[in-house]
Motif scaffolding. Structure first.
Motif, mmCIF file in Angstrom:
data_model
loop_
_atom_site.group_PDB
_atom_site.id
_atom_site.type_symbol
_atom_site.label_atom_id
_atom_site.label_comp_id
_atom_site.label_asym_id
_atom_site.label_seq_id
_atom_site.Cartn_x
_atom_site.Cartn_y
_atom_site.Cartn_z
ATOM 1 N N PHE A 169 37.246 36.845 36.888
ATOM 2 C CA PHE A 169 37.314 36.457 38.286
ATOM 3 C C PHE A 169 36.867 34.985 38.265
ATOM 4 C CE2 PHE A 169 38.869 40.048 40.802
ATOM 5 C CZ PHE A 169 39.290 40.791 39.728
ATOM 6 N N ASN A 170 35.876 34.523 38.999
ATOM 7 C CA ASN A 170 35.591 33.079 38.923
ATOM 8 C C ASN A 170 34.415 32.775 38.017
ATOM 9 O OD1 ASN A 170 37.269 33.428 41.278
ATOM 10 N ND2 ASN A 170 36.882 31.261 41.599
ATOM 11 N N ALA A 171 34.689 32.071 36.926
ATOM 12 C CA ALA A 171 33.602 31.662 36.037
ATOM 13 C C ALA A 171 32.850 30.522 36.710
ATOM 14 C CB ALA A 171 34.168 31.197 34.712
ATOM 15 N N ALA A 172 31.533 30.548 36.619
ATOM 16 C CA ALA A 172 30.751 29.503 37.293
ATOM 17 C C ALA A 172 29.390 29.372 36.639
ATOM 18 C CB ALA A 172 30.587 29.866 38.778
ATOM 19 N N TYR A 223 32.064 35.766 41.696
ATOM 20 C CA TYR A 223 31.629 34.744 40.713
ATOM 21 C C TYR A 223 30.851 35.369 39.564
ATOM 22 C CZ TYR A 223 33.106 31.493 44.223
ATOM 23 O OH TYR A 223 33.883 30.804 45.113
ATOM 24 N N ILE A 224 31.228 34.980 38.355
ATOM 25 C CA ILE A 224 30.523 35.481 37.170
ATOM 26 C C ILE A 224 29.912 34.288 36.437
ATOM 27 C CG2 ILE A 224 32.683 35.533 35.781
ATOM 28 C CD1 ILE A 224 30.129 38.269 35.448
ATOM 29 N N GLY A 252 33.713 40.540 36.357
ATOM 30 C CA GLY A 252 33.170 40.021 37.617
ATOM 31 C C GLY A 252 31.897 40.793 37.895
ATOM 32 N N THR A 253 31.406 40.689 39.126
ATOM 33 C CA THR A 253 30.181 41.432 39.454
ATOM 34 C C THR A 253 30.464 42.581 40.421
ATOM 35 O OG1 THR A 253 29.742 40.059 41.372
ATOM 36 C CG2 THR A 253 28.770 39.342 39.272
ATOM 37 N N GLY A 254 31.621 42.525 41.096
ATOM 38 C CA GLY A 254 31.914 43.534 42.106
ATOM 39 C C GLY A 254 31.437 43.110 43.492
ATOM 40 N N GLU A 303 26.633 44.400 31.639
ATOM 41 C CA GLU A 303 25.698 44.291 32.773
ATOM 42 C C GLU A 303 25.404 42.820 33.016
ATOM 43 O OE1 GLU A 303 24.618 45.986 35.375
ATOM 44 O OE2 GLU A 303 25.313 47.722 34.229
ATOM 45 N N PRO A 304 25.969 42.192 34.052
ATOM 46 C CA PRO A 304 25.670 40.774 34.292
ATOM 47 C C PRO A 304 24.176 40.554 34.574
ATOM 48 C CG PRO A 304 27.410 41.566 35.769
ATOM 49 C CD PRO A 304 26.889 42.763 35.047
ATOM 50 N N LYS A 305 23.631 39.471 34.005
ATOM 51 C CA LYS A 305 22.183 39.215 34.186
ATOM 52 C C LYS A 305 21.909 37.954 34.990
ATOM 53 C CE LYS A 305 20.430 41.340 29.916
ATOM 54 N NZ LYS A 305 21.692 41.678 29.224
ATOM 55 N N HIS A 306 22.887 37.036 34.997
ATOM 56 C CA HIS A 306 22.636 35.721 35.609
ATOM 57 C C HIS A 306 23.584 35.440 36.771
ATOM 58 C CE1 HIS A 306 20.214 34.909 32.060
ATOM 59 N NE2 HIS A 306 21.245 35.244 31.312
ATOM 60 N N SER A 307 24.302 36.476 37.241
ATOM 61 C CA SER A 307 25.427 36.192 38.134
ATOM 62 C C SER A 307 25.122 36.300 39.620
ATOM 63 C CB SER A 307 26.620 37.081 37.766
ATOM 64 O OG SER A 307 27.072 36.737 36.475
#
Ligand SMILES: NC(=O)c1ccc[n+]([C@@H]2O[C@H](COP(=O)([O-])OP(=O)(O)OC[C@H]3O[C@@H](n4cnc5c(N)ncnc54)[C@H](O)[C@@H]3O)[C@@H](O)[C@H]2O)c1
Length: 325
Positions: A169-172, A223-224, A252-254, A303-307
């Motif tokens: 999805f959107n890398a940032a 945003y991921i 993505g994060t959902g 599991e996203p940690k910084h998103s």
């Protein structure tokens, strides 16, 4: 493992290279430097400058090194530009990847991770979007990526190449110490760097479109953080080591944020009250793109940690502040 990272002089590819090297892999970066930066390539990686459109160059790379796998980032990424110059996208993304797949096949490299995009879905009929959602790209950029996914499926079926297509999805965001971040050329089309520029230069920010079918009328995106995104590739690599086949995952994060919410977060974190100019829509944009993330969480343990938006914006701000000092 010895990994070929194409596009390793770009934003995401340079983060990937550092992550692989820190994880004891060895890396060869291939990049034309058309839209990348030599100074972001980690000194521990080997670097071969050249274009994937150049078959002789690719042949030499595959003769020189024996790769265990490829992480393929190289490509042009601007949806808006693709609406003006579709030829660039079908050539530099689709055709260049065909060269890469062919040379990799001839060299016997059978594992590839591909940077796909949420743009393969087009306007979603259902949000969050799951991986089985119909694919109807609305710009040549998304189409060029979907064509690559389809080529990969045929290479898997015919030649036994295993692949993971990660639909970002959107890398940032930037490294948490602000040393590395997003520097797209020739023109930045992503919202966070563009709003950041407005915040740091005291100019106004142009927000494209306020009549989308979203709660505040501005586009909503998922945003991921780039650090989480590269972890998804490490998990994808593990998947290819343990299992053969072709796999597709959203990254993505959902959770979605509107362009207005992003601009508000940047105002809050930067403490600058820049003005926002509402302008017309940008061709090729869709209302809301939010990932269904159950598949990647369940199958890869992602599991996203910084998103969270604030961490994304804080890290990006630190990067741009450091650069403009
Ligand atoms: N940034 C995002 O939000 C995002 C979202 C979805 C998908 N993606 C995909 O992720 C990948 C990386 O994106 P990024 O933001 O790091 O882009 P980037 O422009 O920073 O990096 C791309 C790199 O590829 C190189 N390159 C382009 N065409 C090449 C070619 N034919 N041969 C050799 N090198 C070439 C460029 O010089 C550049 O260094 C792209 O494939 C993009 O489509 C990015």
């Amino acid at each position: 493992m010895k990994i070929l990272v194409t596009g390793g002089a770009g934003y995401i590819g340079s983060f990937m290279t550092r992550r692989l090297l820190d994880g004891d892999h060895s890396v060869v970066v291939v990049d034309s430097l058309d839209r990348g930066h030599r100074d972001v390539i980690d000194g521990r990686a080997a670097f071969e400058e050249g274009n994937l459109l150049d078959n002789d160059f690719l042949k030499k790379v595959f003769e020189k090194y024996q790769f265990d796998g490829i992480i393929h980032f190289a490509g042009f990424i601007a949806m808006g530009e693709s609406m003006q110059r579709p030829d660039l996208y079908f050539s530099n993304n689709t055709f260049a990847t065909m060269n890469l797949l062919e040379e990799a096949r001839l060299a016997g490299v059978k594992k590839i991770i591909f940077s796909s995009t949420a743009g393969v879905y087009g306007t979603p009929s259902k949000v969050p979007i799951n991986e089985d959602h119909p694919k109807n790209p609305e710009n040549p950029y998304g189409e060029s990526k979907l064509m690559i996914e389809r080529m990969l499926a045929w290479y898997q079926r015919i030649h036994g190449v295993s692949f993971v297509a990660l639909r970002y999805f959107n890398a940032a965001g930037a490294s948490l110490d602000g040393r590395f971040g997003e520097r797209h050329t020739p023109e930045e089309s992503h919202i966070i760097p563009n709003v950041m520029k407005a915040a740091l230069s005291g100019s106004s920010f142009k927000l494209f479109g306020s009549d989308y079918d979203t709660p505040d009328g501005t586009c909503v995106r998922d945003y991921i953080h780039v650090l989480d995104l590269v972890e998804a590739h490490i998990l994808a690599l593990e998947r290819l080591i343990s299992k053969k086949g072709g796999f597709y995952y959203n990254v993505g994060t959902g959770k979605g944020f509107s362009n207005k919410e992003v601009a508000q977060m940047i105002k809050k974190v930067s403490n600058v009250d820049f003005s926002i100019d509402m302008v017309g829509r940008r061709p090729g944009d869709t209302d809301s793109l939010i990932a269904a993330t159950d598949k990647i969480r369940k199958e890869l343990g992602f599991e996203p940690k910084h998103s969270d938006l604030e961490t994304i914006v804080r890290s990006a701000l630190l990067f741009y502040k450091t650069r403009s000092l």
